[in-house]
Each structure stands twice: as structure tokens, then as C-alpha cells.
Motif scaffolding. Structure first.
Motif, PDB file in Angstrom:
ATOM      1  N   PRO A 169       0.823  -1.211   0.000  1.00  0.00           N
ATOM      2  CA  PRO A 169       0.000   0.000   0.000  1.00  0.00           C
ATOM      3  C   PRO A 169       0.861   1.267   0.000  1.00  0.00           C
ATOM      4  O   PRO A 169       2.035   1.232   0.362  1.00  0.00           O
ATOM      5  CB  PRO A 169      -0.798  -0.125   1.299  1.00  0.00           C
ATOM      6  CG  PRO A 169       0.031  -0.981   2.183  1.00  0.00           C
ATOM      7  CD  PRO A 169       0.799  -1.909   1.291  1.00  0.00           C
ATOM      8  N   ILE A 170       0.252   2.351  -0.411  1.00  0.00           N
ATOM      9  CA  ILE A 170       0.956   3.635  -0.428  1.00  0.00           C
ATOM     10  C   ILE A 170       1.316   4.041   0.999  1.00  0.00           C
ATOM     11  O   ILE A 170       2.447   4.415   1.278  1.00  0.00           O
ATOM     12  CB  ILE A 170       0.060   4.722  -1.079  1.00  0.00           C
ATOM     13  CG1 ILE A 170      -0.183   4.364  -2.554  1.00  0.00           C
ATOM     14  CG2 ILE A 170       0.718   6.095  -0.947  1.00  0.00           C
ATOM     15  CD1 ILE A 170      -1.233   5.219  -3.231  1.00  0.00           C
ATOM     16  N   LYS A 171       0.325   3.967   1.878  1.00  0.00           N
ATOM     17  CA  LYS A 171       0.575   4.258   3.290  1.00  0.00           C
ATOM     18  C   LYS A 171       0.534   2.961   4.056  1.00  0.00           C
ATOM     19  O   LYS A 171      -0.451   2.205   3.941  1.00  0.00           O
ATOM     20  CB  LYS A 171      -0.522   5.185   3.839  1.00  0.00           C
ATOM     21  CG  LYS A 171      -0.364   6.634   3.457  1.00  0.00           C
ATOM     22  CD  LYS A 171      -1.376   7.457   4.255  1.00  0.00           C
ATOM     23  CE  LYS A 171      -1.499   8.870   3.683  1.00  0.00           C
ATOM     24  NZ  LYS A 171      -2.688   9.559   4.226  1.00  0.00           N
ATOM     25  N   GLU A 172       1.543   2.718   4.817  1.00  0.00           N
ATOM     26  CA  GLU A 172       1.622   1.466   5.535  1.00  0.00           C
ATOM     27  C   GLU A 172       0.388   1.256   6.411  1.00  0.00           C
ATOM     28  O   GLU A 172      -0.033   2.145   7.142  1.00  0.00           O
ATOM     29  CB  GLU A 172       2.882   1.438   6.411  1.00  0.00           C
ATOM     30  CG  GLU A 172       3.182   0.043   6.910  1.00  0.00           C
ATOM     31  CD  GLU A 172       4.458   0.001   7.740  1.00  0.00           C
ATOM     32  OE1 GLU A 172       5.284   0.921   7.610  1.00  0.00           O
ATOM     33  OE2 GLU A 172       4.602  -0.968   8.506  1.00  0.00           O
ATOM     34  N   GLY A 173      -0.179   0.078   6.282  1.00  0.00           N
ATOM     35  CA  GLY A 173      -1.316  -0.265   7.137  1.00  0.00           C
ATOM     36  C   GLY A 173      -2.656   0.259   6.648  1.00  0.00           C
ATOM     37  O   GLY A 173      -3.687   0.006   7.258  1.00  0.00           O
ATOM     38  N   GLN A 174      -2.626   1.002   5.544  1.00  0.00           N
ATOM     39  CA  GLN A 174      -3.890   1.542   5.047  1.00  0.00           C
ATOM     40  C   GLN A 174      -4.073   1.186   3.578  1.00  0.00           C
ATOM     41  O   GLN A 174      -3.104   1.151   2.824  1.00  0.00           O
ATOM     42  CB  GLN A 174      -3.902   3.063   5.187  1.00  0.00           C
ATOM     43  CG  GLN A 174      -3.859   3.527   6.628  1.00  0.00           C
ATOM     44  CD  GLN A 174      -3.907   5.040   6.733  1.00  0.00           C
ATOM     45  OE1 GLN A 174      -4.455   5.712   5.874  1.00  0.00           O
ATOM     46  NE2 GLN A 174      -3.329   5.561   7.804  1.00  0.00           N
ATOM     47  N   VAL A 175      -5.321   0.965   3.208  1.00  0.00           N
ATOM     48  CA  VAL A 175      -5.614   0.681   1.809  1.00  0.00           C
ATOM     49  C   VAL A 175      -6.813   1.512   1.379  1.00  0.00           C
ATOM     50  O   VAL A 175      -7.832   1.550   2.068  1.00  0.00           O
ATOM     51  CB  VAL A 175      -5.952  -0.815   1.583  1.00  0.00           C
ATOM     52  CG1 VAL A 175      -6.256  -1.061   0.109  1.00  0.00           C
ATOM     53  CG2 VAL A 175      -4.818  -1.704   2.037  1.00  0.00           C
ATOM     54  N   GLY A 176      -6.667   2.171   0.253  1.00  0.00           N
ATOM     55  CA  GLY A 176      -7.794   2.894  -0.338  1.00  0.00           C
ATOM     56  C   GLY A 176      -8.258   2.165  -1.578  1.00  0.00           C
ATOM     57  O   GLY A 176      -7.455   1.867  -2.461  1.00  0.00           O
ATOM     58  N   ILE A 177      -9.538   1.846  -1.620  1.00  0.00           N
ATOM     59  CA  ILE A 177     -10.099   1.130  -2.776  1.00  0.00           C
ATOM     60  C   ILE A 177     -11.245   1.943  -3.366  1.00  0.00           C
ATOM     61  O   ILE A 177     -12.105   2.436  -2.632  1.00  0.00           O
ATOM     62  CB  ILE A 177     -10.663  -0.244  -2.379  1.00  0.00           C
ATOM     63  CG1 ILE A 177      -9.585  -1.106  -1.728  1.00  0.00           C
ATOM     64  CG2 ILE A 177     -11.260  -0.966  -3.588  1.00  0.00           C
ATOM     65  CD1 ILE A 177     -10.093  -2.469  -1.282  1.00  0.00           C
ATOM     66  N   TYR A 178     -11.221   2.064  -4.674  1.00  0.00           N
ATOM     67  CA  TYR A 178     -12.354   2.671  -5.359  1.00  0.00           C
ATOM     68  C   TYR A 178     -12.961   1.626  -6.283  1.00  0.00           C
ATOM     69  O   TYR A 178     -12.277   1.071  -7.150  1.00  0.00           O
ATOM     70  CB  TYR A 178     -11.902   3.881  -6.191  1.00  0.00           C
ATOM     71  CG  TYR A 178     -13.062   4.662  -6.768  1.00  0.00           C
ATOM     72  CD1 TYR A 178     -13.582   5.760  -6.095  1.00  0.00           C
ATOM     73  CD2 TYR A 178     -13.648   4.280  -7.972  1.00  0.00           C
ATOM     74  CE1 TYR A 178     -14.657   6.475  -6.610  1.00  0.00           C
ATOM     75  CE2 TYR A 178     -14.729   4.982  -8.495  1.00  0.00           C
ATOM     76  CZ  TYR A 178     -15.223   6.078  -7.818  1.00  0.00           C
ATOM     77  OH  TYR A 178     -16.301   6.780  -8.324  1.00  0.00           O
ATOM     78  N   LEU A 179     -14.220   1.343  -6.053  1.00  0.00           N
ATOM     79  CA  LEU A 179     -14.910   0.354  -6.886  1.00  0.00           C
ATOM     80  C   LEU A 179     -16.014   1.042  -7.677  1.00  0.00           C
ATOM     81  O   LEU A 179     -16.827   1.776  -7.107  1.00  0.00           O
ATOM     82  CB  LEU A 179     -15.521  -0.745  -6.013  1.00  0.00           C
ATOM     83  CG  LEU A 179     -16.399  -1.781  -6.748  1.00  0.00           C
ATOM     84  CD1 LEU A 179     -15.583  -2.590  -7.753  1.00  0.00           C
ATOM     85  CD2 LEU A 179     -17.069  -2.723  -5.744  1.00  0.00           C
ATOM     86  N   CYS A 180     -16.015   0.801  -8.980  1.00  0.00           N
ATOM     87  CA  CYS A 180     -17.092   1.344  -9.798  1.00  0.00           C
ATOM     88  C   CYS A 180     -18.368   0.585  -9.471  1.00  0.00           C
ATOM     89  O   CYS A 180     -18.479  -0.611  -9.723  1.00  0.00           O
ATOM     90  CB  CYS A 180     -16.763   1.213 -11.282  1.00  0.00           C
ATOM     91  SG  CYS A 180     -15.622   2.494 -11.825  1.00  0.00           S
ATOM     92  N   GLY A 181     -19.285   1.290  -8.903  1.00  0.00           N
ATOM     93  CA  GLY A 181     -20.537   0.664  -8.503  1.00  0.00           C
ATOM     94  C   GLY A 181     -21.567   0.749  -9.606  1.00  0.00           C
ATOM     95  O   GLY A 181     -21.233   0.727 -10.790  1.00  0.00           O
ATOM     96  N   ALA A 182     -22.787   0.864  -9.215  1.00  0.00           N
ATOM     97  CA  ALA A 182     -23.868   0.738 -10.177  1.00  0.00           C
ATOM     98  C   ALA A 182     -24.219   2.056 -10.847  1.00  0.00           C
ATOM     99  O   ALA A 182     -24.120   3.122 -10.256  1.00  0.00           O
ATOM    100  CB  ALA A 182     -25.104   0.213  -9.464  1.00  0.00           C
ATOM    101  N   THR A 183     -24.616   1.937 -12.106  1.00  0.00           N
ATOM    102  CA  THR A 183     -25.385   3.003 -12.725  1.00  0.00           C
ATOM    103  C   THR A 183     -26.827   2.597 -12.504  1.00  0.00           C
ATOM    104  O   THR A 183     -27.284   1.578 -13.023  1.00  0.00           O
ATOM    105  CB  THR A 183     -25.069   3.098 -14.230  1.00  0.00           C
ATOM    106  OG1 THR A 183     -23.684   3.396 -14.378  1.00  0.00           O
ATOM    107  CG2 THR A 183     -25.894   4.191 -14.878  1.00  0.00           C
ATOM    108  N   VAL A 184     -27.513   3.358 -11.679  1.00  0.00           N
ATOM    109  CA  VAL A 184     -28.806   2.886 -11.178  1.00  0.00           C
ATOM    110  C   VAL A 184     -29.915   3.162 -12.186  1.00  0.00           C
ATOM    111  O   VAL A 184     -30.674   4.118 -12.079  1.00  0.00           O
ATOM    112  CB  VAL A 184     -29.110   3.494  -9.793  1.00  0.00           C
ATOM    113  CG1 VAL A 184     -28.254   2.803  -8.753  1.00  0.00           C
ATOM    114  CG2 VAL A 184     -28.815   4.994  -9.752  1.00  0.00           C
ATOM    115  N   GLN A 185     -29.975   2.265 -13.161  1.00  0.00           N
ATOM    116  CA  GLN A 185     -30.960   2.441 -14.229  1.00  0.00           C
ATOM    117  C   GLN A 185     -31.799   1.194 -14.432  1.00  0.00           C
ATOM    118  O   GLN A 185     -32.632   1.137 -15.305  1.00  0.00           O
ATOM    119  CB  GLN A 185     -30.232   2.830 -15.516  1.00  0.00           C
ATOM    120  CG  GLN A 185     -28.935   2.082 -15.742  1.00  0.00           C
ATOM    121  CD  GLN A 185     -28.988   1.143 -16.921  1.00  0.00           C
ATOM    122  OE1 GLN A 185     -30.025   0.949 -17.520  1.00  0.00           O
ATOM    123  NE2 GLN A 185     -27.850   0.556 -17.230  1.00  0.00           N
ATOM    124  N   ALA A 186     -31.572   0.145 -13.630  1.00  0.00           N
ATOM    125  CA  ALA A 186     -32.349  -1.091 -13.721  1.00  0.00           C
ATOM    126  C   ALA A 186     -32.069  -1.884 -12.446  1.00  0.00           C
ATOM    127  O   ALA A 186     -31.079  -1.620 -11.760  1.00  0.00           O
ATOM    128  CB  ALA A 186     -31.950  -1.878 -14.954  1.00  0.00           C
TER     129      ALA A 186
END
Length: 468
Positions: free
Chosen positions: A19-36
Motif C-alpha cells: 500500500p501507499i501508506k503502511e497499514g492503510q488501503v484505499g479502494i475505489y470500486l465502480c458501482g452501479a449506474t442505477v438504471q435497472a
RNA sequence: GGUGGAAUGGCCGAGAGGCGAGGCAAGGGACUGCAAAUCCCUCUACACGGGUUCAAAUCCCGUUUCCACCUCCA
């Protein structure tokens, strides 16, 4: 002890995760396009990355998990017209459906779940930076475009060349300098929602929000960016383009989950309603659907069939039965323990199938221990299995899966009734009247009650219904 | 046209140079009054054609078939 290694779509290799910072993790997940409403492909992504998150957390990292909701886009606007409802009502309706599906599958809520429409300010700021740096341009009609030919590293994720791309169908009708340039922002059309900007009123064009929101919550650089395989191009390429052109380091590593397929083909919304999550939850429980989705490797296609789902549910039932019997015998819940084998498998790019082989082994040992009455061995197996299920989000003792069906009164009445019948059967067996004993058992089976004789006496359970 | 992925035993599904993951199904056995549950045993594969190697499902070359993405799909 092994260390976590993860695949990276950018390099197409598996490497040690740092990880960039020890002991920490940043995650970005593409979630839903809420159309159905969500289908199982959508929730597979949710489950896969939830397993990653749980494993990182278990490994001692402080995880910041951001999963966006895209609540404004062309399809939502079309849907609004079709459903004769405001676009924001449509978006909210499907956002709730996604939330319900995630909850049913025990996908942990993200640290934060930003909506695109709540981050227009951040998007405008990002566009200003991009224009100042000469990477984007506003041709004056209200649109804002990113000029892809100015970017040296464009398309590195999908390994394509700009000149090989087919042009957008609408390329001739726009103000683009180059047909491959893509819209960061779209000028308002009559009747569409819009927000004021320095370049005119409009709405988000391409998924600018992912770059803006990843920056807002995870900073210029973060550890892991995730999403479905189909987002590699153009979505993630464009995110990279937007963010790097703004001077951000952006994602250090890219993880993409494969699809759920049906008849060898990628599941799509045109397949109808049968594979929507809420439909499938009529045939299996959430924990069983999660087990099914989570048991394949996240980078492998998962060929869906009702038969495979039903088999998977039965297999999970065996594990669950063992754990429940362990509790009966031990008198307390198993303590989740992470075995070295499980850890090694998970550290190997989340090799859940490999981990499952270990669970099968532990299950066999556990069942042998039950037969032998070896409580220490029972506990050892049960602890290991529960530890694994905990990471996979399939712990049957997790309150998230607390049984919803039936009132307490009804359950105890049912239990009493069946126990009464079983006592009659035991009496018949004692006097060797097997015809009467079997008649009682057959009667219960006909009612959907399975009877098993064990060393601890007969036990009953609701017969698992055959899946269609 | 460009880019990427896949093909493993009856089925599902891992692995990625050398003691054949695992599960389901099937057959046999143990246990049981009979079942159920559980356990034990058996069956054993890498799309095709070449090549490299002491050794290839795994590496190389070629072929076939299928799938996906190519500007708002997880």
C-alpha cells in the motif's frame, strides 16, 4: 507466512501488494449506474470486492472502501421517460434495489457511497484544472471534451492504439477536435436536468465523477481501483486519462472481475428478469447465492445455470450442517480461525477455489471427528471452517443472515409438533414396529421434513426444495 | 479491422514444466431394522497439429472453435 499478491490489469501480472501508506488501503470500486434492478453480474462484482476488502481487513489493513453510485446518465433519463417518473425517482428506486441486493448477500456497506449528482462541484473543479493544463477544451456549445491525442499514456490499460479505435457514431455531430475525444460534460438539452458551469449549463458526460470522487475521498493516488472487466475500455481508460491529465497519480493497481455468463455469453439486461437478484433469492437464500458467486475465482467467467446454483447451495448446506452440529455438540459457537492454507490461498490473488479445497478437507475431518466424538478435533475443524466462511462473507452465524422466515412462536410450535411425532416414531422403533415408525417418517417426508437418525437422537430439518 | 480472454474427466471447476486440487454425479463398500446423514474406495482429463525438453495440460510455432470490448455494460 505468505504475503498478499494481486493481479494488476495494467501490467497483466501478479505482484506483491504494497500500500501507499503502511497499514492503510484505499479502494475505489465502480458501482452501479442505477438504471435497472441488479442482476447477478452486478452483485458478483460486489461480492468479489467485498471478499477482497474482508481479506485486507483481516490482514490488518485499515481499508477505506469507496463505491460510487452513478445516478445521472443517458439511460436513467431514457428510463425516466419510459416509466413516466422523474429521473431522480428512477435513480433512487434502483439505488434502493441495489442496496437491498447487497444487503441480502452480506456485502458490507462501503466506507462511503458517493453519488455523482452530489459531486458536481468537484467535477467542475476537475474540468477547470484539465482546461488550464491544456488537456481539455470547451468548444463553446456547452460541452467539455478531453483531448485524447495530447495524452501520452492513453489506452495503456486496454493496450490499444488510438488510431485503431472505431469512431463514435456521433462523432460527426459534435464539436470534437478529434472523433476519439470524449465528453467530460454535456451541454443541457431541453427537458434534461442540468447544472450551471463556467461553460454553460449541462450535465456530466463521460464518467467524470469517478475521477472527481476518487480524488475527493482517496486523494491524488490510491491503492486499488476495481470494477467489471467490461469497464476497462472505455470507462477506466477515460478515468485514467482525466485523472492523470489533471496531474494525479490515480490508481496504483487495477483489479477487474470477470462476468457471469449464460449459455457462454455475457449476461446483459436483455436476458430478461430471471437473473435479477430478487428473482434468484426466491429459489436460494442470500448466503447460498453469495457462496455460489464467491466460489469461482474473480477473474474467471462464471457460467450461470440454475442447476449449478442449486448444487452449490447443497454443497454449502453440508458445511452449514456440520457447523450447526458442532455447536450442538460443543455447546458454543466456533471461534473463527484463519488457517495457513486458507491464508496462502487468499494471498495468491484471492484464490478462493484453492481455499475451498481446504474447506472440503476440514469438513471431512470434522465429520470424522463427530463420528469419533472427538470434541477437540470437532472444534479445530469448525473453527477453521468458520474462519474461512467469515472472510468469504458466508458465516451462517453472522447476524446479517439471521433467519427471517417465520415467527418465534410459529417455529417453536413447529418444532414441538415434529418432536412429538418423532417421539412416537422412537416408541415404535423401540417395540420393533418398523412399519409404524416408517409410516411416521414417510409422512413427515411428504410434508417436506427430512429425518436423520444420529447418535444424539433423531433430528429434523426442512427439506431443501429442488431448484427449477 | 484493432485489442483482450477462453477451450480441462459425465458435469462444475482449480492449476501453469515433474509425486494427477476440490466438489457434484455414478458405481462399490462401512454404518443403519430400513433409510437419511457421514466415512472409505473406484472411474481420471487437459481443443487440434507440430516443436523444445530427461520430462509439457503447463513453454514455443501454427490451426480451429467460442466469447468479449472498440466511447455512458459489473
Amino acid at each position: 507466512m505468505s504475503s498478499l499478491h494481486l493481479y494488476d490489469t495494467l501490467t497483466r501480472t501478479t505482484s506483491a501488494f504494497t500500500p501507499i501508506k503502511e497499514g492503510q488501503v484505499g479502494i475505489y470500486l465502480c458501482g452501479a449506474t442505477v438504471q435497472a434492478p441488479p442482476h447477478i453480474g452486478h452483485v458478483r462484482s460486489g461480492v468479489n470486492f467485498d471478499i477482497l476488502r474482508r481479506w485486507l481487513t483481516k490482514s490488518g489493513y485499515d481499508v477505506t472502501f469507496i463505491r460510487n453510485v452513478t445516478d445521472i446518465d443517458d439511460k436513467i433519463l431514457h428510463k425516466a421517460v419510459h416509466e413516466e417518473s422523474p429521473w431522480w425517482a428512477v435513480a433512487m428506486k434502483y439505488e434502493r434495489a441495489f442496496t437491498q441486493a447487497y444487503e441480502a448477500l452480506n456485502v458490507l456497506p462501503p466506507t462511503y457511497e458517493p453519488r455523482a449528482t452530489g459531486h458536481i462541484t468537484q467535477m467542475i473543479e476537475l474540468m477547470q484544472i484539465l482546461i488550464e493544463r491544456g488537456a481539455a477544451y470547451a468548444p463553446g456549445n456547452g460541452d467539455v471534451y478531453l483531448e485524447v491525442r495530447k495524452l501520452s499514456s492513453y489506452l495503456t490499460l486496454s493496450r490499444q492504439k488510438v488510431d485503431d479505435l472505431l469512431s463514435a457514431a456521433d462523432a460527426d455531430e459534435t464539436f470534437k477536435k478529434d472523433p476519439r475525444d470524449f465528453a467530460l460534460w454535456k451541454a443541457a438539452k431541453a427537458g434534461d436536468p442540468s447544472w450551471p458551469t463556467p461553460w454553460g449549463a449541462g450535465r456530466p458526460g463521460w464518467h467524470l465523477e469517478c475521477s472527481a470522487m476518487a480524488y475527493a475521498y482517496l486523494g491524488e493516488s490510491f491503492d486499488i481501483h476495481g470494477g467489471g472487466l467490461d469497464l476497462i475500455f472505455p470507462h477506466h481508460e477515460n478515468e485514467i486519462a482525466q485523472s492523470e491529465a489533471a496531474g494525479y497519480g490515480f490508481a496504483r493497481r487495477w483489479l477487474h472481475n470477470a462476468w457471469v455468463t449464460a449459455s457462454g455469453e455475457k449476461m446483459s439486461k436483455s436476458l430478461g428478469n430471471s437473473l435479477q437478484v430478487h428473482e434468484l433469492l426466491k429459489t436460494v437464500r442470500g448466503i447460498e447465492l453469495r457462496w455460489y458467486l464467491g466460489s469461482a475465482h474473480y477473474r474467471s467467467m462464471l457460467e450461470f445455470s440454475h442447476e449449478a446454483l442449486a448444487e452449490s447451495a447443497v454443497a454449502f448446506g453440508r458445511i452449514e450442517t456440520f457447523l450447526k452440529r458442532s455447536v450442538e455438540i460443543l455447546g458454543h459457537l466456533p471461534e473463527p480461525v484463519t488457517s495457513n492454507g486458507f491464508a496462502a490461498a487468499m494471498n495468491n490473488d484471492l484464490a478462493v477455489p484453492e481455499a475451498l479445497a481446504g474447506i472440503s478437507e476440514a469438513l471431512r475431518c470434522g465429520n470424522i471427528a463427530i463420528t469419533a466424538g472427538d470434541k477437540a478435533a470437532i472444534a479445530a475443524s469448525a473453527n477453521e471452517i468458520r474462519g474461512a466462511l467469515d472472510i468469504l462473507g458466508c458465516d451462517p452465524f453472522d447476524p446479517a443472515f439471521a433467519s427471517a422466515g417465520g415467527s418465534q412462536d410459529l417455529n417453536s410450535a413447529l418444532d414441538g409438533t415434529i418432536t412429538l411425532a418423532l417421539e412416537q416414531r422412537e416408541a415404535a422403533r423401540v417395540r420393533k414396529d418398523f412399519a409404524a415408525a416408517d409410516a411416521i417418517r414417510d409422512g413427515l417426508i411428504a410434508l417436506g421434513i427430512t429425518i436423520e437418525d444420529s447418535a444424539q437422537g433423531p433430528r429434523w430439518s426442512i427439506t431443501r426444495s429442488e431448484s427449477k
